[in-house]
Design a protein around this motif. Structure first.
Motif, mmCIF file in Angstrom:
data_model
loop_
_atom_site.group_PDB
_atom_site.id
_atom_site.type_symbol
_atom_site.label_atom_id
_atom_site.label_comp_id
_atom_site.label_asym_id
_atom_site.label_seq_id
_atom_site.Cartn_x
_atom_site.Cartn_y
_atom_site.Cartn_z
ATOM 1 N N ALA A 74 -8.266 7.789 -9.013
ATOM 2 C CA ALA A 74 -9.321 8.742 -9.382
ATOM 3 C C ALA A 74 -9.380 8.794 -10.908
ATOM 4 O O ALA A 74 -8.439 8.338 -11.578
ATOM 5 N N PRO A 75 -10.456 9.337 -11.458
ATOM 6 C CA PRO A 75 -10.505 9.486 -12.920
ATOM 7 C C PRO A 75 -9.299 10.290 -13.426
ATOM 8 O O PRO A 75 -8.835 11.202 -12.735
ATOM 9 N N LEU A 76 -8.807 9.928 -14.605
ATOM 10 C CA LEU A 76 -7.669 10.670 -15.161
ATOM 11 C C LEU A 76 -8.120 12.084 -15.505
ATOM 12 O O LEU A 76 -9.075 12.250 -16.267
ATOM 13 N N PRO A 77 -7.449 13.103 -14.974
ATOM 14 C CA PRO A 77 -7.861 14.466 -15.306
ATOM 15 C C PRO A 77 -7.650 14.718 -16.805
ATOM 16 O O PRO A 77 -6.655 14.280 -17.370
ATOM 17 N N GLY A 78 -8.601 15.381 -17.409
ATOM 18 C CA GLY A 78 -8.445 15.756 -18.817
ATOM 19 C C GLY A 78 -8.641 14.629 -19.806
ATOM 20 O O GLY A 78 -8.371 14.803 -20.992
ATOM 21 N N TYR A 79 -9.131 13.472 -19.340
ATOM 22 C CA TYR A 79 -9.389 12.379 -20.284
ATOM 23 C C TYR A 79 -10.434 12.854 -21.287
ATOM 24 O O TYR A 79 -11.538 13.269 -20.898
ATOM 25 N N PRO A 80 -10.147 12.806 -22.585
ATOM 26 C CA PRO A 80 -11.001 13.509 -23.550
ATOM 27 C C PRO A 80 -12.334 12.838 -23.880
ATOM 28 O O PRO A 80 -13.237 13.501 -24.368
ATOM 29 N N HIS A 81 -12.470 11.514 -23.619
ATOM 30 C CA HIS A 81 -13.680 10.828 -24.086
ATOM 31 C C HIS A 81 -14.719 10.637 -22.991
ATOM 32 O O HIS A 81 -15.468 9.655 -22.983
ATOM 33 N N PHE A 82 -14.743 11.544 -22.020
ATOM 34 C CA PHE A 82 -15.699 11.422 -20.921
ATOM 35 C C PHE A 82 -15.990 12.816 -20.384
ATOM 36 O O PHE A 82 -15.069 13.561 -20.079
ATOM 37 N N VAL A 83 -17.277 13.150 -20.300
ATOM 38 C CA VAL A 83 -17.649 14.476 -19.782
ATOM 39 C C VAL A 83 -18.275 14.300 -18.396
ATOM 40 O O VAL A 83 -19.310 13.655 -18.248
ATOM 41 N N HIS A 84 -17.608 14.851 -17.412
ATOM 42 C CA HIS A 84 -18.055 14.684 -16.028
ATOM 43 C C HIS A 84 -19.254 15.576 -15.698
ATOM 44 O O HIS A 84 -19.375 16.665 -16.244
ATOM 45 N N CYS A 85 -20.079 15.106 -14.755
ATOM 46 C CA CYS A 85 -21.121 15.989 -14.213
ATOM 47 C C CYS A 85 -20.732 16.480 -12.822
ATOM 48 O O CYS A 85 -21.252 17.489 -12.355
ATOM 49 N N TYR A 86 -19.807 15.778 -12.150
ATOM 50 C CA TYR A 86 -19.340 16.249 -10.844
ATOM 51 C C TYR A 86 -18.549 17.542 -11.061
ATOM 52 O O TYR A 86 -17.730 17.613 -11.985
ATOM 53 N N SER A 87 -18.762 18.531 -10.197
ATOM 54 C CA SER A 87 -17.948 19.740 -10.368
ATOM 55 C C SER A 87 -16.505 19.428 -9.972
ATOM 56 O O SER A 87 -15.569 19.996 -10.534
ATOM 57 N N ASP A 88 -16.316 18.492 -9.050
ATOM 58 C CA ASP A 88 -14.968 18.019 -8.739
ATOM 59 C C ASP A 88 -14.872 16.571 -9.240
ATOM 60 O O ASP A 88 -15.271 15.634 -8.543
ATOM 61 N N SER A 89 -14.350 16.426 -10.451
ATOM 62 C CA SER A 89 -14.353 15.102 -11.090
ATOM 63 C C SER A 89 -13.488 14.095 -10.335
ATOM 64 O O SER A 89 -13.691 12.891 -10.451
ATOM 65 N N GLN A 90 -12.552 14.578 -9.538
ATOM 66 C CA GLN A 90 -11.678 13.672 -8.797
ATOM 67 C C GLN A 90 -12.403 12.965 -7.661
ATOM 68 O O GLN A 90 -11.888 12.026 -7.064
ATOM 69 N N ARG A 91 -13.592 13.431 -7.357
ATOM 70 C CA ARG A 91 -14.371 12.773 -6.296
ATOM 71 C C ARG A 91 -15.154 11.573 -6.806
ATOM 72 O O ARG A 91 -15.645 10.771 -6.022
ATOM 73 N N LEU A 92 -15.310 11.467 -8.111
ATOM 74 C CA LEU A 92 -16.028 10.317 -8.660
ATOM 75 C C LEU A 92 -15.177 9.060 -8.453
ATOM 76 O O LEU A 92 -13.981 9.058 -8.765
ATOM 77 N N GLY A 93 -15.773 8.006 -7.930
ATOM 78 C CA GLY A 93 -15.035 6.768 -7.705
ATOM 79 C C GLY A 93 -14.412 6.258 -9.003
ATOM 80 O O GLY A 93 -15.096 6.193 -10.028
ATOM 81 N N VAL A 94 -13.134 5.894 -8.927
ATOM 82 C CA VAL A 94 -12.440 5.458 -10.140
ATOM 83 C C VAL A 94 -13.071 4.192 -10.699
ATOM 84 O O VAL A 94 -13.093 3.982 -11.919
ATOM 85 N N ASP A 95 -13.657 3.359 -9.824
ATOM 86 C CA ASP A 95 -14.308 2.132 -10.319
ATOM 87 C C ASP A 95 -15.568 2.469 -11.117
ATOM 88 O O ASP A 95 -15.854 1.846 -12.139
ATOM 89 N N ARG A 96 -16.299 3.478 -10.679
ATOM 90 C CA ARG A 96 -17.497 3.895 -11.422
ATOM 91 C C ARG A 96 -17.091 4.449 -12.783
ATOM 92 O O ARG A 96 -17.705 4.151 -13.809
#
Ligand SMILES: Nc1ncnc2c1ncn2[C@@H]1O[C@H](COP(=O)(O)OP(=O)(O)O)[C@@H](O)[C@H]1O
Ligand SMILES: CC(C)(COP(=O)(O)O)[C@@H](O)C(=O)NCCC(=O)O
Ligand SMILES: [K+]
Length: 245
Positions: A74-96
């Protein structure tokens, strides 16, 4: 440092490392083949992105590479150079997520990232690294399999041939395969038309076909970048920024 990168998708495994000259050396393999592959040197670090749970393979790689292994599911939680639009960022596919990080590494403009894999995904990332959202549809093979499995009489008849193009089919397999291709192209063309200012990066197993088709048909006024190593570029930028422990 010699780093081996693995991308485990829903269809197959892709591997990559930087050759001595700095260029990517990459390939695809099955799970069974992975164990037998030889690398030019023993990896000092192995970074894996995986979009499905795969405990046996994870355990096998853990045993082989121990603390050298980093498994990203899953996306690294708290990664500083990316702002998620998903309210649950862990649901975004890590490949995307990784493909977007890879594209951001290549340019400083707004980007449209298209991954033509098992699923066909399109994602918008602006130059401030805000993910604006995206689209997920079935990829070329999956779209056809959905029809074969969910209808009674749309079947992959052995005496028919798949179409490599988008002209009307003249038998069942021809119609299904041309339909999947045309559907994918139509989606991509409609998104390109709506976001003409974005720089376009295309990766995935059907990426080469997609790029060729967009160029041939003149569907894209914008420059299209075929970037088959986008997910690996993303993983590499995590390593470069020391975000992987
Ligand atoms: N050796 C292959 N195995 C499976 N699919 C392949 C292969 N070569 C090309 N493809 C195409 O690539 C697509 C899968 O793309 P890929 O990026 O490998 O998927 P994933 O990352 O989901 O595993 C399929 O739709 C298929 O048409
Ligand atoms: C959309 C995907 C299935 C694409 O995977 P792939 O085609 O590369 O195997 C994958 O990114 C995924 O499982 N995503 C989780 C759902 C989401 O991104 O919203
Ligand atoms: K994909």
């Amino acid at each position: 440092m010699f780093v081996l990168y693995l991308d485990i998708g829903n269809s197959r495994i892709k591997w990559a490392y930087r050759a001595a000259g700095g260029q990517w050396c990459s390939g695809g393999c099955s799970e069974a083949e992975l164990a037998g592959l030889k690398w030019p040197q023993s990896p000092e670090r192995v970074v894996v992105s995986c979009v499905r749970s795969h405990p046996e393979l994870q355990q096998q790689l853990q045993q082989r590479f121990a603390e050298r292994l980093t498994w990203l599911s899953a996306p690294l939680p708290g990664y500083p150079h990316f702002v998620h639009c998903y309210s649950d960022s862990q649901r975004l596919g890590v490949d995307r997520w990784l493909a977007m990080l890879g594209a951001a590494r290549h340019c400083c403009d707004d980007v449209l990232v298209i991954d033509a894999g098992t699923a066909l995904t399109l994602d918008l990332l602006n130059k401030q690294h805000h993910h604006l959202g995206g689209w997920i549809v079935a990829g070329l093979q999956l779209a056809q399999r959905a029809l074969f499995s969910q209808t009674e009489r749309v079947n992959p008849y052995a005496d028919e041939a798949e179409s490599a193009g988008t002209l009307p089919g003249q038998d069942t397999l021809g119609c299904v395969s041309a339909g999947a291709r045309r559907q994918a192209l139509a989606l991509v063309a409609s998104v390109l038309a709506d976001y003409p200012q974005h720089r376009v990066y295309i990766c995935g197993g059907d990426g080469e076909w997609l790029v060729r088709e967009l160029e041939l048909t003149g569907m894209a006024d914008v420059e299209i970048h075929h970037a088959p190593h986008l997910i690996f570029d993303g993983m590499e930028s995590l390593c470069a920024g020391s975000f992987l422990l």
